[in-house]
Design an enzyme around this catalytic site. Structure first.
Site, mmCIF file in Angstrom:
data_model
loop_
_atom_site.group_PDB
_atom_site.id
_atom_site.type_symbol
_atom_site.label_atom_id
_atom_site.label_comp_id
_atom_site.label_asym_id
_atom_site.label_seq_id
_atom_site.Cartn_x
_atom_site.Cartn_y
_atom_site.Cartn_z
ATOM 1 N N ARG A 1 -8.377 9.780 2.121
ATOM 2 C CA ARG A 1 -9.153 8.551 2.337
ATOM 3 C C ARG A 1 -8.798 7.884 3.662
ATOM 4 O O ARG A 1 -9.662 7.577 4.475
ATOM 5 C CB ARG A 1 -8.904 7.567 1.188
ATOM 6 C CG ARG A 1 -9.514 7.965 -0.141
ATOM 7 C CD ARG A 1 -9.489 6.794 -1.101
ATOM 8 N NE ARG A 1 -8.172 6.190 -1.188
ATOM 9 C CZ ARG A 1 -7.235 6.546 -2.053
ATOM 10 N NH1 ARG A 1 -7.481 7.516 -2.909
ATOM 11 N NH2 ARG A 1 -6.060 5.948 -2.072
ATOM 12 N N ILE A 2 -7.499 7.627 3.882
ATOM 13 C CA ILE A 2 -7.088 6.907 5.086
ATOM 14 C C ILE A 2 -7.254 7.786 6.319
ATOM 15 O O ILE A 2 -7.759 7.349 7.358
ATOM 16 C CB ILE A 2 -5.643 6.407 4.942
ATOM 17 C CG1 ILE A 2 -5.544 5.413 3.777
ATOM 18 C CG2 ILE A 2 -5.171 5.746 6.243
ATOM 19 C CD1 ILE A 2 -4.136 4.999 3.434
ATOM 20 N N HIS B 1 6.119 -2.423 7.302
ATOM 21 C CA HIS B 1 5.254 -1.904 6.229
ATOM 22 C C HIS B 1 4.032 -2.812 6.038
ATOM 23 O O HIS B 1 3.785 -3.340 4.946
ATOM 24 C CB HIS B 1 6.028 -1.780 4.917
ATOM 25 C CG HIS B 1 5.476 -0.700 4.025
ATOM 26 N ND1 HIS B 1 6.271 0.140 3.265
ATOM 27 C CD2 HIS B 1 4.197 -0.314 3.761
ATOM 28 C CE1 HIS B 1 5.514 0.978 2.586
ATOM 29 N NE2 HIS B 1 4.266 0.716 2.864
ATOM 30 N N GLY C 1 0.790 -1.874 6.637
ATOM 31 C CA GLY C 1 -0.456 -1.118 6.581
ATOM 32 C C GLY C 1 -1.532 -1.748 5.709
ATOM 33 O O GLY C 1 -2.706 -1.753 6.059
ATOM 34 N N ALA C 2 -1.151 -2.291 4.562
ATOM 35 C CA ALA C 2 -2.130 -2.881 3.645
ATOM 36 C C ALA C 2 -2.155 -4.398 3.719
ATOM 37 O O ALA C 2 -2.810 -5.045 2.903
ATOM 38 C CB ALA C 2 -1.816 -2.443 2.213
ATOM 39 N N GLU D 1 13.884 1.128 2.994
ATOM 40 C CA GLU D 1 13.295 -0.189 3.243
ATOM 41 C C GLU D 1 13.825 -1.191 2.228
ATOM 42 O O GLU D 1 14.102 -0.822 1.082
ATOM 43 C CB GLU D 1 11.764 -0.113 3.151
ATOM 44 C CG GLU D 1 11.124 0.790 4.187
ATOM 45 C CD GLU D 1 9.593 0.840 4.041
ATOM 46 O OE1 GLU D 1 9.049 0.085 3.203
ATOM 47 O OE2 GLU D 1 8.954 1.617 4.754
ATOM 48 N N ASP E 1 5.419 2.211 10.799
ATOM 49 C CA ASP E 1 5.224 1.107 9.863
ATOM 50 C C ASP E 1 6.065 1.289 8.610
ATOM 51 O O ASP E 1 6.183 0.370 7.805
ATOM 52 C CB ASP E 1 3.740 1.016 9.479
ATOM 53 C CG ASP E 1 3.429 -0.200 8.628
ATOM 54 O OD1 ASP E 1 3.883 -1.302 8.977
ATOM 55 O OD2 ASP E 1 2.736 -0.051 7.597
ATOM 56 N N CYS F 1 2.115 5.641 9.371
ATOM 57 C CA CYS F 1 1.797 4.510 8.486
ATOM 58 C C CYS F 1 1.715 4.984 7.037
ATOM 59 O O CYS F 1 1.135 4.299 6.194
ATOM 60 C CB CYS F 1 0.462 3.885 8.882
ATOM 61 S SG CYS F 1 0.509 2.945 10.409
ATOM 62 N N ALA F 2 2.286 6.164 6.743
ATOM 63 C CA ALA F 2 2.164 6.741 5.401
ATOM 64 C C ALA F 2 3.359 6.364 4.533
ATOM 65 O O ALA F 2 3.339 5.365 3.818
ATOM 66 C CB ALA F 2 2.012 8.253 5.493
ATOM 67 N N ASP G 1 -4.674 19.804 6.742
ATOM 68 C CA ASP G 1 -4.683 19.426 5.327
ATOM 69 C C ASP G 1 -5.075 20.646 4.516
ATOM 70 O O ASP G 1 -6.253 20.990 4.440
ATOM 71 C CB ASP G 1 -5.654 18.275 5.068
ATOM 72 C CG ASP G 1 -5.451 17.654 3.692
ATOM 73 O OD1 ASP G 1 -5.103 18.397 2.756
ATOM 74 O OD2 ASP G 1 -5.626 16.427 3.549
#
Length: 527
Positions: free
Chosen positions: A151-152, A279, A281-282, A261, A256, A230-231, A171
């Site tokens: 998706r991302i 972190h 990203g969202a 963490e 990110d 960013c994963a 992928d």
């Protein structure tokens, strides 16, 4: 009146479906320690969290009324899903709601790297007007390598193409048709590492992807490459990245996420060509509102006994089917997970045969459970009983289901054959004592194995002294062997060995086992 506890600063505006419901009372407690949560969780019917709150087995033990846990996001690694399932608690997430936010953050970090924006900003604010030190590069005409075209990754590809970048992707689980639709060229990982000017990562963290980008990977990259992650932390070997940046092989990196963490001190922070964010990203207003809205509706549906679309652990079963089909769900999922780990490369076909009494019933949900197991090898907690069939379809996986009511040896038997370009494997299983899953056949070899924990799968030639040598290699690393199964069809021919171990066997030991005379292959299975 249902009581709902909300932690971690989930958007109150997005929870209107709950706060405005006449049969729901919502308590907002943004920060709670595990001990504090344990003290009060017994008073609530639902819990909504983001990533900070750890919903452990100890917490769930105190959750006497809890019916549903809503994760306002995608990953559920902060929730003990197994313990929740054992207590009949639904765990639901909000996949897709923060996709655009993560994709846009990726593009933002890419531009920051290309134009040295963070360093130039800091230098200017410190009172220094310095244009010469911050000459950047254009994205137009550059090759972007995307690791993970889900998706991302797909949304990143669209935005990169708008900036006239050439996009390639690695992928192994995405079919060529899907990539063509996105105007993206699928390539092997080594090709991507060699050709990309920018590399961005959008895959889950798993045993296969842990430190996927290591010293060997950096050595294959072109000089001056720039890396964005960013994963998930842990996919990039941070020590290897530091070395590659210091040596100049990597021109810049934007992170990110980190292996541990939260992090406020790190060797990478000392490098001027590293951009870091905590972190985020969202973390957009729109994404947080969207995930809150999705999870609010899911929680309300669960409390009222409806069908939860994004449940990651519990399927929807009609009351009359539940007593018959329900016990087979864990077995079906484990068979799919087991078989998918035996093959190499992208799965392109799954064949499932049901024989015995179970063949008289609607087994479509069991087929979904098998697909969930197959896809979980690559996608982990993003796959559930609702989206597994659609994801399989998107990935070009052909699914064949067959039944036969006659079964000579077992009351019920489920057989799963998984095919990939490099080969195929078949795993069959049944239930003993009504509810305990067992693998009873692998590629025609008879076994009796519990599909749980860590299992070594070792095809070999039936010769003396093999078992002893393998046991010695494993024991040298203080890894205990809990159980062993050997299956063979004829004396001296091909055979298989299954070793259940208490902890994962290191890669170096697997390579040593593979070198043992008459050993044909070795795979570490995670069940």
């Amino acid at each position: 009146m249902y009581r709902v506890l909300v932690t971690d600063g989930v958007s109150p505006e997005g929870l209107k479906a709950l706060t405005e419901a006449p049969d729901v009372e919502v308590d907002f407690r943004p920060t709670l320690s595990e001990e504090e949560l344990k003290e009060i969780i017994g008073e609530y019917d639902a819990l909504i969290v983001r990533s900070a709150t750890k919903v452990t087995a100890a917490v769930l033990e105190k959750a006497k009324r809890l019916k549903v846990i809503g994760r306002a996001g995608v990953g559920v690694d902060n929730i003990d899903v197994k313990a929740a399932t054992a207590k009949g608690i639904i765990v639901a997430n909000a996949p897709g709601a923060n996709t655009v936010a993560a994709a846009e953050h990726t593009i933002g970090l890419m531009l920051s790297l290309a134009r040295n924006i963070p360093e130039a900003c800091a230098r200017t604010k410190s009172g220094v007007w310095d244009r010469k030190s911050f000459i950047g590069v254009e994205l137009r005409g550059k090759v972007l390598g995307i690791i993970g075209l889900g998706r991302i990754g797909s949304e990143v590809a669209k935005r990169a193409q708008a900036m006239e970048m050439k996009v390639i992707a690695y992928d192994p689980y995405i079919p060529e048709e899907r990539a063509r639709d996105l105007r993206v060229k699928l390539v092997p990982l080594d090709t991507l590492l060699r050709e990309a000017d920018f590399i961005t990562i959008h895959i889950p963290l798993s045993k296969e992807t842990y430190h996927l980008i290591d010293r060997e990977a950096f050595a294959k990259m072109k000089p001056g490459v720039r890396l964005i992650n960013c994963a998930r932390g842990g996919i990039v070997d941070e020590e290897a990245l530091y070395e590659a940046l210091k040596e100049g092989k990597v021109a810049g990196a934007a992170l990110d996420v980190f292996e541990k963490e939260p992090v406020t001190s790190h060797p990478l922070f000392s490098l001027p060509n590293v951009v870091v964010t905590p972190h985020l990203g969202a973390s957009t207003v729109e994404a947080q509102l969207a995930v809150a809205e999705v999870i609010a509706q899911e929680v309300l549906t669960a409390l009222r006994g409806g069908f939860v679309r994004h449940a990651v652990n519990l399927p929807y079963l009609r009351p009359e089917v539940l007593p018959v089909v329900g016990p087979f769900l864990p077995l079906a999922e484990k068979l799919g997970l087991f078989a998918a780990q035996l093959v190499s490369g992208r799965v392109n076909q799954v064949e499932i045969n049901y024989s015995g009494e179970i063949a008289r019933y609607d087994v479509s949900l069991l087929t979904t459970a098998v697909l969930k197991g197959v896809l979980s090898v690559a996608l982990r907690d993003t796959i559930n009983y609702v989206n597994a069939p659609e994801v399989a379809k998107q990935r070009g996986i052909k699914v064949k289901e067959s039944k036969q009511e006659q079964e000579e040896e077992y009351v019920n038997l489920i057989s799963v054959k998984v095919k990939a370009p490099e080969g195929e494997h078949t795993v069959a299983g049944t239930l003993v004592r009504g509810r305990e899953p067992r693998v009873v056949e692998i590629d025609g070899y008879r076994v009796d194995a519990v599909p749980e924990g860590y299992i070594l799968f070792i095809p070999h030639l039936d010769r003396p002294r093999i078992i002893g040598r393998i046991g010695t290699l494993i024991g040298a690393h203080d890894i205990n062997i809990a159980a062993m199964q050997v299956g063979r069809k004829e004396i001296g021919g091909r055979a298989i060995m299954l070793l259940s171990v208490d902890s994962p066997v290191p890669e170096e030991t697997l390579r040593e086992i593979a070198k043992v005379e008459n050993v044909l292959d070795v795979k570490m299975l995670y069940l």
